[in-house]
Design an enzyme around this catalytic site. Structure first.
Site, PDB file in Angstrom:
ATOM      1  N   LYS A 106       0.782  -1.256  -0.092  1.00  0.00           N
ATOM      2  CA  LYS A 106      -0.050   0.072   0.028  1.00  0.00           C
ATOM      3  C   LYS A 106       0.851   1.316  -0.069  1.00  0.00           C
ATOM      4  CE  LYS A 106      -4.392   0.837   0.346  1.00  0.00           C
ATOM      5  NZ  LYS A 106      -5.631  -0.056  -0.375  1.00  0.00           N
TER       6      LYS A 106
HETATM    7  P1  NAD Z   1     -13.580   7.566  -2.429  1.00  0.00           P
HETATM    8  O1  NAD Z   1     -12.772   8.523  -2.179  1.00  0.00           O
HETATM    9  O2  NAD Z   1     -14.289   7.490  -3.868  1.00  0.00           O
HETATM   10  O3  NAD Z   1     -14.936   7.585  -1.630  1.00  0.00           O
HETATM   11  C1  NAD Z   1     -14.826   7.576  -0.078  1.00  0.00           C
HETATM   12  C2  NAD Z   1     -16.220   8.213   0.165  1.00  0.00           C
HETATM   13  O4  NAD Z   1     -16.354   8.245   1.792  1.00  0.00           O
HETATM   14  C3  NAD Z   1     -16.700   9.726  -0.295  1.00  0.00           C
HETATM   15  O5  NAD Z   1     -17.999   9.768  -0.661  1.00  0.00           O
HETATM   16  C4  NAD Z   1     -16.310  10.608   1.044  1.00  0.00           C
HETATM   17  O6  NAD Z   1     -16.963  11.511   1.010  1.00  0.00           O
HETATM   18  C5  NAD Z   1     -16.914   9.449   1.787  1.00  0.00           C
HETATM   19  N1  NAD Z   1     -16.532   9.754   3.455  1.00  0.00           N
HETATM   20  C6  NAD Z   1     -15.196  10.344   3.891  1.00  0.00           C
HETATM   21  N2  NAD Z   1     -15.357  10.540   5.015  1.00  0.00           N
HETATM   22  C7  NAD Z   1     -16.506  10.194   5.684  1.00  0.00           C
HETATM   23  C8  NAD Z   1     -17.191  10.137   6.770  1.00  0.00           C
HETATM   24  N3  NAD Z   1     -16.475  10.638   7.881  1.00  0.00           N
HETATM   25  N4  NAD Z   1     -18.318   9.806   6.957  1.00  0.00           N
HETATM   26  C9  NAD Z   1     -19.172   9.447   5.670  1.00  0.00           C
HETATM   27  N5  NAD Z   1     -18.675   9.526   4.602  1.00  0.00           N
HETATM   28  C10 NAD Z   1     -17.238   9.797   4.344  1.00  0.00           C
HETATM   29  O7  NAD Z   1     -13.022   6.165  -1.937  1.00  0.00           O
HETATM   30  P2  NAD Z   1     -13.368   4.495  -2.323  1.00  0.00           P
HETATM   31  O8  NAD Z   1     -12.463   4.046  -3.385  1.00  0.00           O
HETATM   32  O9  NAD Z   1     -14.859   4.577  -2.518  1.00  0.00           O
HETATM   33  O10 NAD Z   1     -12.811   3.722  -1.113  1.00  0.00           O
HETATM   34  C11 NAD Z   1     -13.779   3.859   0.173  1.00  0.00           C
HETATM   35  C12 NAD Z   1     -13.242   2.572   0.878  1.00  0.00           C
HETATM   36  O11 NAD Z   1     -13.211   1.572   0.175  1.00  0.00           O
HETATM   37  C13 NAD Z   1     -11.853   2.924   1.604  1.00  0.00           C
HETATM   38  O12 NAD Z   1     -11.615   2.232   2.870  1.00  0.00           O
HETATM   39  C14 NAD Z   1     -10.889   1.991   0.637  1.00  0.00           C
HETATM   40  O13 NAD Z   1      -9.650   1.574   1.242  1.00  0.00           O
HETATM   41  C15 NAD Z   1     -11.892   0.777   0.216  1.00  0.00           C
HETATM   42  N6  NAD Z   1     -11.501   0.080  -0.950  1.00  0.00           N
HETATM   43  C16 NAD Z   1     -11.843   0.784  -1.935  1.00  0.00           C
HETATM   44  C17 NAD Z   1     -11.288  -0.008  -3.294  1.00  0.00           C
HETATM   45  C18 NAD Z   1     -11.466   0.442  -4.577  1.00  0.00           C
HETATM   46  O14 NAD Z   1     -11.275  -0.219  -5.548  1.00  0.00           O
HETATM   47  N7  NAD Z   1     -11.861   1.894  -4.918  1.00  0.00           N
HETATM   48  C19 NAD Z   1     -10.984  -1.276  -3.178  1.00  0.00           C
HETATM   49  C20 NAD Z   1     -10.998  -1.715  -1.856  1.00  0.00           C
HETATM   50  C21 NAD Z   1     -11.363  -1.000  -0.560  1.00  0.00           C
END
Ligand code: NAD
Length: 419
Positions: A109
């Site tokens: 990461k």
């Molecule tokens: P992203 O940046 O697209 O979205 C994150 C979302 O969470 C946004 O809508 C943001 O406004 C919201 N957010 C942030 N803080 C918040 C809070 N305190 N309360 C409510 N909402 C809040 O990110 P993503 O890619 O969707 O990733 C989200 C999670 O999923 C992370 O933990 C990431 O590590 C995990 N993840 C993502 C992927 C991927 O392929 N994108 C894969 C595996 C895991």
């Protein structure tokens, strides 16, 4: 002492889950000592020029946790809260995530402590290029393959790939995944994490006798993962009653118009001002009565402070590490089923694996083929985890760690530890 560390350390929480499974697997002490240590942690300065000419310096990280099953694999996070501890925990989770869905990768990461929402496109590009340039020797298709995470995008992956390719003087699309389609991305990658999460959620709902048609869903976080998962639930006939993002939560008992909310969030870069539901707090959202709660924002959202209020029957961890071990314990006691992050959000890295394979072969698959193979990988490995959980009467999380750790340990033993 240990409790004090756990309260502040994301990696500490991650280790707690590992330890539980390691006990049940009766791991040898030496192997266990090795598995709770990252192989490599890199911290470096990222000088970059602001649009106004000022020189600024951010901190960049890359942690390569384990290589037993293949090159390190894991996203790059651009967020003000990025620390070495958080990146290490995320790299640790990637190790088990890749193993639990049986991908030929280790765990890694990376991140930059910055707020991408305050940066111009040019500033983002310069930070990304410098970040990539600092890592040229240690990343590559056979070494470590980054991908997008919170705050990073396919465009950022494109700049990373271009910078790396310029440095090594050849076209290397397989150095990162999550790229735009036109430069070697995979069809279906953008939706893969949300799609995978909804696939395992729907399988578990059926097992629990919850009819997906009419089931009530709550989603915290409306970014890539949350918004796609919400859409998939709607496609399955479920009702998404609430979603949230960093600007707050939006609730409609009759069900939100998810395609409308997605379009709104795309146009306004957040849900701020969205009128399709009543505005409530994020805390209230987590406590709503529902069948399924999908935390898909950041880590440590479900804690000892709010776990007793959760009314969902099933929690599907779209985010990494959204549940603290203390909250997890409360859910286990209350009979709330949790599909753990390393399984629930493994769809993204699975299609990243497909992208890496397609880049290396120079041959690209149809979207239907990607989605079909994604479903195979997710459902086959989720079934293995569920079987073990039932057999040993343990939570899905412990079973998932056991399956993953066992696979990593088998690879380590077969290769032999170079010690
Ligand atoms: P992203 O940046 O697209 O979205 C994150 C979302 O969470 C946004 O809508 C943001 O406004 C919201 N957010 C942030 N803080 C918040 C809070 N305190 N309360 C409510 N909402 C809040 O990110 P993503 O890619 O969707 O990733 C989200 C999670 O999923 C992370 O933990 C990431 O590590 C995990 N993840 C993502 C992927 C991927 O392929 N994108 C894969 C595996 C895991």
């Amino acid at each position: 002492m240990i409790t004090a560390v756990r309260e502040v350390s994301v990696f500490g929480d991650a280790i707690a889950y590992f330890n539980e499974a390691a006990e049940l697997l009766d791991l040898e002490p030496g192997i266990r000592r090795l598995l709770v240590r990252p192989s490599r942690q890199i911290i470096f300065a990222i000088p970059f020029q602001r649009d106004n000419g000022e020189l600024e310096v951010f901190t960049g990280y890359r942690v390569q946790y384990n290589f037993a099953r293949g090159p390190a694999k894991g996203g790059i996070r651009f967020h003000p809260g990025v620390t070495l501890d958080e990146v290490t925990a995320l790299a640790f989770w990637m190790t088990w995530k890749c193993a639990v869905v049986d991908l030929p990768f280790g765990g890694g990461k990376g991140g930059v402590t910055c707020d991408p929402t305050t940066l111009s496109i040019g500033e983002l590009e310069r930070i990304t290029r410098r970040y990539a340039a600092e890592l040229v020797e240690v990343v590559g298709p056979d070494k470590d393959v980054p991908a997008p995470d919170v705050g990073t995008t396919p465009q950022i992956m494109a700049w990373f790939m271009d910078t790396y390719s310029m440095h090594v003087r050849q076209h290397v699309p397989g150095v990162v995944t999550g790229k735009p389609l036109e430069i070697g991305g995979s069809r279906g990658r953008v939706e893969a994490t949300g799609r995978g999460a909804s696939l395992v959620a729907l399988a578990q709902m059926r097992r629990m006798g919850i009819d997906p048609k009419g089931a009530q869903i709550v989603v915290q976080g409306f970014g890539n993962v949350g918004s796609v998962a919400a859409k998939m639930f709607v496609d399955a006939g479920s009702i998404v009653v609430a979603v949230s993002d960093v600007t707050g939560a939006y609730y409609n008992e009759a069900g939100l118009d998810i395609p409308g909310a997605v379009a709104y969030a795309q146009e306004h870069h957040s849900l701020d001002g969205y009128r399709g539901g009543e505005k409530i707090t994020n805390e209230a959202l987590l406590a709503l009565p529902c069948d399924v709660l999908v935390p898909a924002a950041l880590e440590k959202q479900l804690t000892v402070a709010n776990a007793a209020n959760v009314q969902a029957k099933l929690i599907v961890e779209g985010a990494n590490g959204p549940t603290t071990p203390e909250a997890d314990h409360i859910f286990n006691q209350r009979g709330i089923i949790v599909i753990p992050d390393i399984v629930a959000n493994a769809g993204g890295v699975t299609v990243s694996y497909f992208e890496w394979a397609q880049d290396r072969a120079g041959y690209f698959w149809k979207e239907s083929e990607v989605n079909e193979r994604l479903a195979d990988v997710m459902l086959e490995n989720f079934a293995k985890v569920s079987e073990l959980a039932t057999l040993r009467s343990i939570p899905l999380r412990t079973a998932a760690y056991m399956v993953a750790i066992d696979r990593v340990v088998q690879s380590m033993k077969t290769r032999g530890v170079y010690a």
